[in-house]
Design a protein around this motif. Structure first.
Motif, short mmCIF file in Angstrom:
data_model
loop_
_atom_site.label_atom_id
_atom_site.label_comp_id
_atom_site.label_asym_id
_atom_site.label_seq_id
_atom_site.Cartn_x
_atom_site.Cartn_y
_atom_site.Cartn_z
N LEU A 11 30.46 -1.66 -16.90
CA LEU A 11 31.80 -1.20 -17.27
C LEU A 11 31.76 0.31 -17.42
O LEU A 11 31.02 0.83 -18.26
CB LEU A 11 32.23 -1.85 -18.59
CG LEU A 11 32.39 -3.37 -18.57
CD1 LEU A 11 32.71 -3.86 -19.98
CD2 LEU A 11 33.48 -3.78 -17.60
N PRO A 12 32.52 1.04 -16.63
CA PRO A 12 32.43 2.49 -16.68
C PRO A 12 33.02 3.05 -17.97
O PRO A 12 33.88 2.42 -18.60
CB PRO A 12 33.25 2.94 -15.47
CG PRO A 12 34.25 1.83 -15.28
CD PRO A 12 33.50 0.57 -15.65
N TYR A 13 32.51 4.18 -18.35
CA TYR A 13 33.10 4.91 -19.47
C TYR A 13 34.57 5.16 -19.15
O TYR A 13 34.91 5.57 -18.03
CB TYR A 13 32.35 6.23 -19.65
CG TYR A 13 33.09 7.29 -20.41
CD1 TYR A 13 33.20 7.25 -21.79
CD2 TYR A 13 33.70 8.35 -19.74
CE1 TYR A 13 33.88 8.23 -22.49
CE2 TYR A 13 34.38 9.34 -20.43
CZ TYR A 13 34.48 9.27 -21.81
OH TYR A 13 35.15 10.25 -22.49
N PRO A 14 35.48 4.89 -20.09
CA PRO A 14 36.92 5.06 -19.80
C PRO A 14 37.28 6.54 -19.66
O PRO A 14 37.70 7.19 -20.62
CB PRO A 14 37.60 4.43 -21.02
CG PRO A 14 36.59 4.56 -22.11
CD PRO A 14 35.25 4.40 -21.46
N VAL A 15 37.13 7.05 -18.47
CA VAL A 15 37.34 8.48 -18.23
C VAL A 15 38.79 8.85 -18.56
O VAL A 15 39.73 8.22 -18.09
CB VAL A 15 37.03 8.84 -16.76
CG1 VAL A 15 37.28 10.32 -16.53
CG2 VAL A 15 35.58 8.49 -16.43
N ASN A 157 35.48 14.54 -28.94
CA ASN A 157 34.21 14.60 -28.22
C ASN A 157 34.08 13.42 -27.26
O ASN A 157 33.61 13.56 -26.13
CB ASN A 157 33.04 14.58 -29.19
CG ASN A 157 32.94 15.81 -30.07
OD1 ASN A 157 32.52 15.73 -31.22
ND2 ASN A 157 33.33 16.96 -29.55
N PHE A 158 34.50 12.23 -27.72
CA PHE A 158 34.43 11.03 -26.89
C PHE A 158 35.36 11.16 -25.69
O PHE A 158 34.99 10.82 -24.56
CB PHE A 158 34.78 9.80 -27.73
CG PHE A 158 34.69 8.51 -26.97
CD1 PHE A 158 33.45 7.96 -26.66
CD2 PHE A 158 35.84 7.85 -26.56
CE1 PHE A 158 33.35 6.77 -25.96
CE2 PHE A 158 35.75 6.66 -25.85
CZ PHE A 158 34.51 6.12 -25.55
N ILE A 159 36.56 11.64 -25.94
CA ILE A 159 37.53 11.81 -24.85
C ILE A 159 37.01 12.80 -23.81
O ILE A 159 37.16 12.60 -22.60
CB ILE A 159 38.89 12.29 -25.41
CG1 ILE A 159 39.55 11.16 -26.21
CG2 ILE A 159 39.81 12.76 -24.29
CD1 ILE A 159 40.82 11.57 -26.92
N ASN A 160 36.36 13.85 -24.27
CA ASN A 160 35.80 14.86 -23.37
C ASN A 160 34.52 14.37 -22.68
O ASN A 160 34.02 15.04 -21.78
CB ASN A 160 35.50 16.15 -24.13
CG ASN A 160 36.68 17.09 -24.15
OD1 ASN A 160 37.79 16.72 -23.81
ND2 ASN A 160 36.44 18.33 -24.55
N GLY A 161 33.97 13.25 -23.14
CA GLY A 161 32.73 12.75 -22.56
C GLY A 161 31.54 13.65 -22.84
O GLY A 161 30.62 13.77 -22.03
N PHE A 176 28.02 7.65 -19.30
CA PHE A 176 28.93 8.78 -19.37
C PHE A 176 28.87 9.60 -18.08
O PHE A 176 27.79 9.73 -17.47
CB PHE A 176 28.58 9.66 -20.57
CG PHE A 176 28.91 9.02 -21.90
CD1 PHE A 176 30.15 9.22 -22.48
CD2 PHE A 176 28.00 8.21 -22.55
CE1 PHE A 176 30.48 8.63 -23.69
CE2 PHE A 176 28.31 7.62 -23.76
CZ PHE A 176 29.55 7.82 -24.33
N PRO A 177 29.99 10.17 -17.65
CA PRO A 177 30.04 10.90 -16.38
C PRO A 177 29.01 12.02 -16.27
O PRO A 177 28.47 12.27 -15.19
CB PRO A 177 31.47 11.45 -16.35
CG PRO A 177 32.25 10.53 -17.22
CD PRO A 177 31.31 10.11 -18.29
N THR A 178 28.72 12.69 -17.38
CA THR A 178 27.78 13.82 -17.34
C THR A 178 26.42 13.44 -17.92
O THR A 178 25.57 14.31 -18.08
CB THR A 178 28.35 15.01 -18.13
OG1 THR A 178 28.59 14.60 -19.50
CG2 THR A 178 29.66 15.50 -17.53
N GLY A 179 26.22 12.16 -18.21
CA GLY A 179 24.97 11.74 -18.84
C GLY A 179 24.01 11.03 -17.90
O GLY A 179 23.06 10.40 -18.37
N GLY A 180 24.26 11.14 -16.60
CA GLY A 180 23.38 10.48 -15.65
C GLY A 180 23.69 8.99 -15.55
O GLY A 180 24.64 8.49 -16.16
N PRO A 181 22.87 8.25 -14.81
CA PRO A 181 23.12 6.82 -14.59
C PRO A 181 22.66 5.92 -15.73
O PRO A 181 22.79 4.70 -15.65
CB PRO A 181 22.32 6.53 -13.32
CG PRO A 181 21.16 7.47 -13.41
CD PRO A 181 21.70 8.73 -14.05
#
Length: 291
Positions: A11-15, A157-161, A176-181
């Protein structure tokens, strides 16, 4: 067969779109709205407290009506300037030296709680002195509602990822989009719960159900210790900043180090509050006097 953690990690992080809405060329970001919401809600809660005589020493209001509203401007400047300056000096100095204008890009995130606390403390000291307000009572008031702003800040912070957690295999881990796989702890939400919701409930219960505010400095001390302990616990789940990494043999983080002086300051505040003479209203209340 995939484990529960692996299934949840799919389940992807809710961007979120960082922009809440735009008016012409002006974009309003969720990050900014979170801070505005935190400050305004904290203000409303604090207004109820400073309007209740029974909570304060000698059953006297700590400040004139409207003073807290005037302080909001001072507090906002202290939070924003102190928070940003603290982040730049502690966590992002190298990038700022190479690109000084990045220090102004507050809409991209990057605020230090400890810096914001220092900025707000300076604002409180100056405002109290200028307006003849009991300094410790103002500090107690602000500290009692500070978790509201902390909660909204962590949600931002969560919203900004950003400021995501360490690698994890818990079912609620997120990629997270910037946290790698790698699936990670949503540590921003942990902090929102501990440093925000839980700490706010503790402070408000103490403020309204006990005589803690009649001993100036005591509630501020409880806040400092409570936040410091909650932050240290949350640091075990939060990934340290890449440019700092782990300190002290591979487990200590900058957040832990900065929280230790805060805890010591909180203990000192509670001790000095206990050394003060009992408020005059205490004797009357103990003999059946009205609160």
């Amino acid at each position: 067969m995939q484990t529960a953690a692996e299934l949840f990690a799919l389940l992807p992080y809710p961007v979120f779109d960082p922009v809440a809405f735009s008016i012409g060329p002006v974009s309003v970001r969720w990050y900014g709205l979170a801070y505005v919401a935190g400050i305004l809600l904290a203000w409303q809660i604090a207004e109820r407290m400073v309007a209740s005589e029974r909570l304060w020493p000698d059953n006297r209001l700590p400040m004139e009506k409207g003073a807290l509203g005037d302080f909001i401007v001072w507090a906002t400047l202290g939070i924003v300037l102190g928070g940003r300056l603290g982040y730049v000096l502690i966590y992002d100095l190298d990038r700022t030296l190479s690109d000084p204008l990045s220090a102004l890009q507050i809409w991209h995130g990057g605020m230090s709680f400890h810096g914001g606390l220092a900025g707000t403390l300076i604002a409180m000291l100056l405002f109290a002195r200028r307006n003849g307000i009991r300094t410790w009572s103002l500090i107690d008031t602000v500290c009692s509602v500070a978790p509201v702003g902390i909660f909204f800040g962590r949600i931002a912070n969560f919203i900004n990822g950003e400021l995501w957690g360490r690698a994890a295999d818990v079912p609620w881990a997120m990629v997270f989009p910037t946290g790698g796989p790698v699936p990670r702890h949503p540590s921003q939400l942990y902090e929102a719960g501990m440093e925000g919701v839980l700490l706010l409930l503790v402070l408000q219960v103490l403020a309204w159900r006990t005589d803690v505010l009649k001993h100036p400095g005591r509630l501020a001390g409880i806040f400092a210790c409570g936040y410091g302990l909650a932050r240290i616990v949350s640091e075990f789940f939060r990934e340290p900043d890449a440019n700092l990494g782990y300190l002290g043999g591979g487990w200590l983080t900058m957040g832990m180090i900065l929280s230790l002086p805060l805890i010591l300051a909180g203990i000192w505040a509670m001790v000095q509050a206990g050394r003060q003479a009992p408020p005059k209203g205490e004797a009357a209340r103990g003999n059946g006097g009205q609160e």
